[in-house]
Design a protein around this motif. Structure first.
Motif, PDB file in Angstrom:
ATOM      1  N   SER A 103       1.203 -10.953  13.046  1.00  0.00           N
ATOM      2  CA  SER A 103       1.752 -10.829  11.698  1.00  0.00           C
ATOM      3  C   SER A 103       0.646 -10.463  10.707  1.00  0.00           C
ATOM      4  N   ARG A 104      -0.504 -11.088  10.875  1.00  0.00           N
ATOM      5  CA  ARG A 104      -1.649 -10.774  10.007  1.00  0.00           C
ATOM      6  C   ARG A 104      -2.058  -9.316  10.173  1.00  0.00           C
ATOM      7  N   ALA A 105      -2.078  -8.847  11.400  1.00  0.00           N
ATOM      8  CA  ALA A 105      -2.438  -7.453  11.658  1.00  0.00           C
ATOM      9  C   ALA A 105      -1.418  -6.506  11.021  1.00  0.00           C
ATOM     10  N   GLN A 106      -0.143  -6.853  11.085  1.00  0.00           N
ATOM     11  CA  GLN A 106       0.892  -6.014  10.479  1.00  0.00           C
ATOM     12  C   GLN A 106       0.724  -5.968   8.963  1.00  0.00           C
ATOM     13  N   VAL A 107       0.411  -7.115   8.368  1.00  0.00           N
ATOM     14  CA  VAL A 107       0.204  -7.164   6.916  1.00  0.00           C
ATOM     15  C   VAL A 107      -0.983  -6.294   6.526  1.00  0.00           C
ATOM     16  N   LEU A 108      -2.071  -6.410   7.261  1.00  0.00           N
ATOM     17  CA  LEU A 108      -3.256  -5.606   6.957  1.00  0.00           C
ATOM     18  C   LEU A 108      -2.997  -4.117   7.152  1.00  0.00           C
ATOM     19  N   ASP A 109      -2.252  -3.767   8.191  1.00  0.00           N
ATOM     20  CA  ASP A 109      -1.901  -2.359   8.410  1.00  0.00           C
ATOM     21  C   ASP A 109      -1.063  -1.816   7.257  1.00  0.00           C
ATOM     22  N   LEU A 110      -0.111  -2.621   6.809  1.00  0.00           N
ATOM     23  CA  LEU A 110       0.736  -2.207   5.697  1.00  0.00           C
ATOM     24  C   LEU A 110      -0.083  -2.077   4.413  1.00  0.00           C
ATOM     25  N   TYR A 111      -0.979  -3.023   4.181  1.00  0.00           N
ATOM     26  CA  TYR A 111      -1.859  -2.989   3.010  1.00  0.00           C
ATOM     27  C   TYR A 111      -2.705  -1.717   3.019  1.00  0.00           C
ATOM     28  N   ARG A 112      -3.318  -1.423   4.143  1.00  0.00           N
ATOM     29  CA  ARG A 112      -4.155  -0.215   4.253  1.00  0.00           C
ATOM     30  C   ARG A 112      -3.330   1.058   4.072  1.00  0.00           C
ATOM     31  N   ALA A 113      -2.123   1.076   4.651  1.00  0.00           N
ATOM     32  CA  ALA A 113      -1.260   2.258   4.524  1.00  0.00           C
ATOM     33  C   ALA A 113      -0.864   2.486   3.069  1.00  0.00           C
ATOM     34  N   MET A 114      -0.566   1.404   2.356  1.00  0.00           N
ATOM     35  CA  MET A 114      -0.185   1.535   0.946  1.00  0.00           C
ATOM     36  C   MET A 114      -1.361   2.039   0.111  1.00  0.00           C
ATOM     37  N   LEU A 115      -2.548   1.492   0.353  1.00  0.00           N
ATOM     38  CA  LEU A 115      -3.725   1.958  -0.388  1.00  0.00           C
ATOM     39  C   LEU A 115      -4.043   3.412  -0.060  1.00  0.00           C
ATOM     40  N   ARG A 116      -3.986   3.759   1.221  1.00  0.00           N
ATOM     41  CA  ARG A 116      -4.280   5.129   1.649  1.00  0.00           C
ATOM     42  C   ARG A 116      -3.305   6.111   1.011  1.00  0.00           C
ATOM     43  N   GLU A 117      -2.035   5.771   1.019  1.00  0.00           N
ATOM     44  CA  GLU A 117      -1.030   6.666   0.447  1.00  0.00           C
ATOM     45  C   GLU A 117      -1.169   6.761  -1.071  1.00  0.00           C
ATOM     46  N   SER A 118      -1.523   5.661  -1.720  1.00  0.00           N
ATOM     47  CA  SER A 118      -1.679   5.661  -3.179  1.00  0.00           C
ATOM     48  C   SER A 118      -2.836   6.538  -3.631  1.00  0.00           C
ATOM     49  N   LYS A 119      -3.822   6.700  -2.784  1.00  0.00           N
ATOM     50  CA  LYS A 119      -4.966   7.540  -3.142  1.00  0.00           C
ATOM     51  C   LYS A 119      -4.601   9.012  -3.184  1.00  0.00           C
ATOM     52  N   HIS A 120      -3.406   9.360  -2.724  1.00  0.00           N
ATOM     53  CA  HIS A 120      -2.958  10.754  -2.743  1.00  0.00           C
ATOM     54  C   HIS A 120      -2.218  11.135  -4.023  1.00  0.00           C
ATOM     55  N   PHE A 121      -2.001  10.169  -4.938  1.00  0.00           N
ATOM     56  CA  PHE A 121      -1.377  10.515  -6.213  1.00  0.00           C
ATOM     57  C   PHE A 121      -2.259  11.536  -6.913  1.00  0.00           C
ATOM     58  N   SER A 122      -1.660  12.607  -7.403  1.00  0.00           N
ATOM     59  CA  SER A 122      -2.451  13.630  -8.086  1.00  0.00           C
ATOM     60  C   SER A 122      -2.826  13.189  -9.499  1.00  0.00           C
ATOM     61  N   ALA A 123      -2.002  12.358 -10.123  1.00  0.00           N
ATOM     62  CA  ALA A 123      -2.277  11.894 -11.482  1.00  0.00           C
ATOM     63  C   ALA A 123      -3.192  10.663 -11.442  1.00  0.00           C
ATOM     64  N   TYR A 124      -4.269  10.727 -12.164  1.00  0.00           N
ATOM     65  CA  TYR A 124      -5.269   9.662 -12.188  1.00  0.00           C
ATOM     66  C   TYR A 124      -4.648   8.322 -12.578  1.00  0.00           C
ATOM     67  N   ASN A 125      -3.844   8.309 -13.633  1.00  0.00           N
ATOM     68  CA  ASN A 125      -3.265   7.052 -14.120  1.00  0.00           C
ATOM     69  C   ASN A 125      -2.343   6.422 -13.092  1.00  0.00           C
ATOM     70  N   TYR A 126      -1.508   7.209 -12.446  1.00  0.00           N
ATOM     71  CA  TYR A 126      -0.630   6.674 -11.396  1.00  0.00           C
ATOM     72  C   TYR A 126      -1.452   6.136 -10.226  1.00  0.00           C
ATOM     73  N   ARG A 127      -2.470   6.887  -9.859  1.00  0.00           N
ATOM     74  CA  ARG A 127      -3.307   6.508  -8.720  1.00  0.00           C
ATOM     75  C   ARG A 127      -4.002   5.165  -8.971  1.00  0.00           C
ATOM     76  N   THR A 128      -4.643   5.022 -10.118  1.00  0.00           N
ATOM     77  CA  THR A 128      -5.358   3.775 -10.390  1.00  0.00           C
ATOM     78  C   THR A 128      -4.406   2.610 -10.579  1.00  0.00           C
ATOM     79  N   TYR A 129      -3.251   2.850 -11.218  1.00  0.00           N
ATOM     80  CA  TYR A 129      -2.275   1.780 -11.396  1.00  0.00           C
ATOM     81  C   TYR A 129      -1.739   1.307 -10.052  1.00  0.00           C
ATOM     82  N   ALA A 130      -1.385   2.227  -9.187  1.00  0.00           N
ATOM     83  CA  ALA A 130      -0.816   1.861  -7.889  1.00  0.00           C
ATOM     84  C   ALA A 130      -1.816   1.064  -7.063  1.00  0.00           C
TER      85      ALA A 130
END
Length: 91
Positions: A5-32
């Motif tokens: 379960s811990r591994a799944q949480v960490l994988d999800l956390y990393r996936a969310m951060l990785r995907e958020s870094k693809h926002f083209s708008a700076y404000n959306y990216r930093t907020y996310a």
């Protein structure tokens, strides 16, 4: 929390951060990125497996929303902000 379960949480956390870094708008990216970190820190002490599963489901839905918003942002891209165009100081 079980190891898997811990591994799944960490994988999800990393996936969310990785995907958020693809926002083209700076404000959306930093907020996310800030919001994801805050939400995971806020819930790091949850021990109830039912509540953990509910939070995981919500995070998976949020990941889907982030992915859709990233694609929309890429379709309707804007110019970069001045803060994004600054060069890093040389040492």
């Amino acid at each position: 929390m079980a190891a898997s379960s811990r591994a799944q949480v960490l994988d999800l956390y990393r996936a969310m951060l990785r995907e958020s870094k693809h926002f083209s708008a700076y404000n959306y990216r930093t907020y996310a990125i800030r919001r994801i970190r805050d939400a995971f820190r806020e819930n790091k002490n949850v021990k109830d497996p039912v509540q953990i599963q509910a939070l995981m489901n919500k995070a998976r839905r949020d990941l889907g929303i982030i992915r859709r918003q990233v694609h929309i942002g890429q379709i309707y891209s804007t110019d970069k902000l001045i803060i994004e165009n600054q060069e890093k100081p040389r040492t």
